[in-house]
Design an enzyme around this catalytic site. Structure first.
Site, PDB file in Angstrom:
ATOM      1  N   PRO A 124       2.145  16.362  81.826  1.00  0.00           N
ATOM      2  CG  PRO A 124       0.893  14.282  81.440  1.00  0.00           C
ATOM      3  CD  PRO A 124       2.221  15.184  81.961  1.00  0.00           C
ATOM      4  CE  LYS A 125      -0.745  25.395  82.266  1.00  0.00           C
ATOM      5  NZ  LYS A 125      -2.832  24.572  83.084  1.00  0.00           N
ATOM      6  CB  VAL A 126      -2.968  17.972  85.548  1.00  0.00           C
ATOM      7  CG1 VAL A 126      -4.603  16.845  85.434  1.00  0.00           C
ATOM      8  CG2 VAL A 126      -1.888  16.585  85.314  1.00  0.00           C
ATOM      9  N   GLY A 279      -2.267  20.903  78.137  1.00  0.00           N
ATOM     10  CA  GLY A 279      -1.376  21.155  77.423  1.00  0.00           C
ATOM     11  C   GLY A 279      -0.359  20.896  77.932  1.00  0.00           C
TER      12      GLY A 279
END
Length: 566
Positions: A124-126, A279
């Site tokens: 996950p794009k934190v 994203g």
């Protein structure tokens, strides 16, 4: 292998279309003023965010505004603006620069990025703020903001309050990590809640001189980089978990194909997570040595962002829809944008007063979201065009409940709306009589009043462009059906404000003779509705329609009514 190829092709075919933005047809003077204004706005946003930790605009709108500036600079051959991170630069050097990350626009871009690569992982794009963390003998001693990727600010003063961040390792080792400080959320589903201004909230907290324990405990850490760690990602993740960073391993998946990447992107987009994410990150398991890293996007990492939940759209027109009751609804037409795989081309403003207050004009950039994940909704104006184009809007008093009972200049929209309501399911329920049919008949001059269509025949209908002999016969059959419709349907179709479930008795002369007090004695009718009913039956135009329907032998209109003075 064949299945993988077919699945990849299917994804490409199902991917949302990229609505390529055209270069605007602007004069050189307008290019200068519009670009200067956009640059100034972005500079102000950057300064507030990097210096004060205040996000003046949603992250998605910032990203899209930055993309728009790049597009305009490319269109007109302009010099690129300074880096948006220029104001974020601090006095402290990172031990290893923070690399940037290229953003992959769609499935095709992901296919191109993955081509020839092996050992790919997805995370996950934190959605938080990037930092460097330095541990000495197992203790967290320094926290450095990303800054411009090379130099940042010292946030070490907050370490004592960051109770949810691993501050003491189980081993007395020296360690340099890179990661994301994020706002801790409970069961956060990105597809439903969006980013919830998580990044801006964390940035604002860290910009403070001091945090309370409660504020510090609201901040979590996701480690995504270990510059001097093991060469392969699997080993790095395993050791990070042993050192007290299990989330890095929990939310990292080894993948081989596009469908793998698409699956996890969709899964994390719609599943509960402890943080906001915008994203997924794709990365090769192996990467160059840390001494070769630079503060720019490398080839071995990329971002595939989620669909926008808030789109920046350019207004190309504002049109004014007039309804049956005279209500004017401004419709903002925009260059097509995509939200959650839906193509949006227009959005309603609800009322003329709202448009007048907002003063939206062609060229403005507006924010659009989806209400209930389906209905386009106007949020606010993000950028105003420097040149304000004139718009011809209806005067506020031009249309009302008793205007436009006949076709005349400026009345076509409301008149056709009245006819459509009359023939619709709430009225006579006549087949094949939608707005398009009425528009053709009014345009041909065959229908200029609410009852003209009762006198039409096949010959005259066939003369209307777009109406064939078969259609003419079908329309005539529909019109004949209207003659046998009950009085209640005619009355509601003409727009009498009776309410959907109101029960009443009487014919036209009896109803037209009622006073406001008599109407108010009917269960379900209050003072406002009773006044509306009196005004409806007393309107000269409505009485003329009733007189004509009486001549046509329509049930409930037994005689030509006389005007009733209330």
């Amino acid at each position: 292998m064949l299945y993988t190829l077919l699945f990849s092709l299917l994804l490409l075919l199902q991917a949302p279309l990229a609505w390529a933005e055209q270069c605007p047809d602007w004069t050189p003077q307008r290019v200068d003023t519009e670009v200067a204004q956009l640059r100034a706005t972005l500079a102000r946003w950057d300064d507030h965010y990097h210096r004060q930790g205040i996000a003046l605009v949603a992250d998605e709108l910032y990203d899209q505004s930055r993309q728009r500036l790049g597009h305009l600079q490319q269109c007109f051959g302009l010099t690129a603006s300074p880096s948006p991170l220029a104001s974020a630069r601090g006095p402290i050097n990172h031990p290893v620069p923070h690399t940037g990350v290229d953003k992959l626009a769609d499935h095709q871009a992901v296919v191109r990025w993955m081509a020839g690569k092996t050992g790919i992982w997805v995370q996950p794009k934190v959605d938080g703020v990037a930092v460097s963390l330095l541990y000495r003998q197992g203790r967290l001693v320094q926290l450095i903001s990303r800054g411009d990727g090379v130099q940042g600010h010292d946030w070490s003063r907050h370490i004592p309050q960051l109770g949810a961040v691993t501050r003491q390792l189980p081993q007395a080792v020296d360690l340099h990590l890179q990661g994301e400080l994020y706002l801790r959320l409970s069961e956060h589903v990105q597809a439903k809640a969006g980013s919830a201004n998580a990044r801006g909230t964390v940035a604002g907290l860290l910009a403070r001189k001091q945090l309370t324990d409660e504020q510090g405990n609201a901040i979590g850490l996701f480690v995504w980089g270990w510059p001097h760690g093991p060469e392969q990602q699997a080993e790095r993740l395993a050791q990070l978990a042993q050192l007290g960073f299990p989330d890095s391993q929990r939310y990292s998946i080894a993948i081989d194909t596009l469908e793998d990447a698409a699956h996890w992107r969709e899964h994390w987009y719609r599943s509960p997570l402890p943080f906001a994410s915008d994203g997924v990150i794709l990365r090769q398991g192996s990467r160059p040595p840390a001494q070769r890293w630079q503060a720019k996007a490398p080839y071995w990492i990329a971002a595939w962002k989620y669909p926008y939940m808030l789109a920046l759209a350019e207004v190309h027109d504002v049109r004014f829809r007039v309804g049956r009751t005279g209500r004017v609804t401004p419709i903002v037409h925009v260059q097509p944008v995509t939200l959650d795989d839906r193509r949006i081309t227009q959005v309603s403003l609800g009322s003329l007063a709202r448009w007048q207050a907002l003063d939206i004009r062609p060229g403005d950039q507006v924010a659009i979201s989806l209400a209930g994940l389906t209905i386009p909704r106007f949020d606010h104006v993000v950028h105003r065009a420097v040149e304000r184009q004139p718009l011809a809007a209806p005067a506020p008093d031009q249309h009302h409940a008793h205007s436009c009972w006949k076709a005349s200049e400026g009345c076509e929209a409301q008149f056709i709306a009245r006819l459509t309501w009359l023939s619709g399911k709430q009225g006579l329920a006549l087949p094949r009589t939608g707005p398009g049919t009425w528009r053709r008949l009014v345009g041909a001059g065959l229908v200029t009043s609410m009852t003209d269509w009762l006198q039409l025949d096949v010959e005259r209908l066939q003369q209307v462009p777009g109406i064939s002999s078969v259609t003419a016969a079908q329309l005539l059959d529909s019109f004949d059906q209207a003659r046998s419709r009950p009085f209640d349907k005619w009355l509601r179709g003409l727009g009498a404000p009776l309410g959907k479930h109101l029960q009443w008795t009487g014919d036209w002369p009896e109803l037209a003779s009622r006073s406001a007090g008599q109407w108010q004695s009917v269960p379900g009718i209050g003072a406002k509705r009773s006044r509306q009913l009196v005004d409806f039956f007393a309107a000269a135009e409505v009485q003329a329609i009733a007189a004509q329907l009486a001549k046509d032998g329509i049930e409930g209109f037994p005689a030509t009514p006389q005007r009733i003075e209330q």
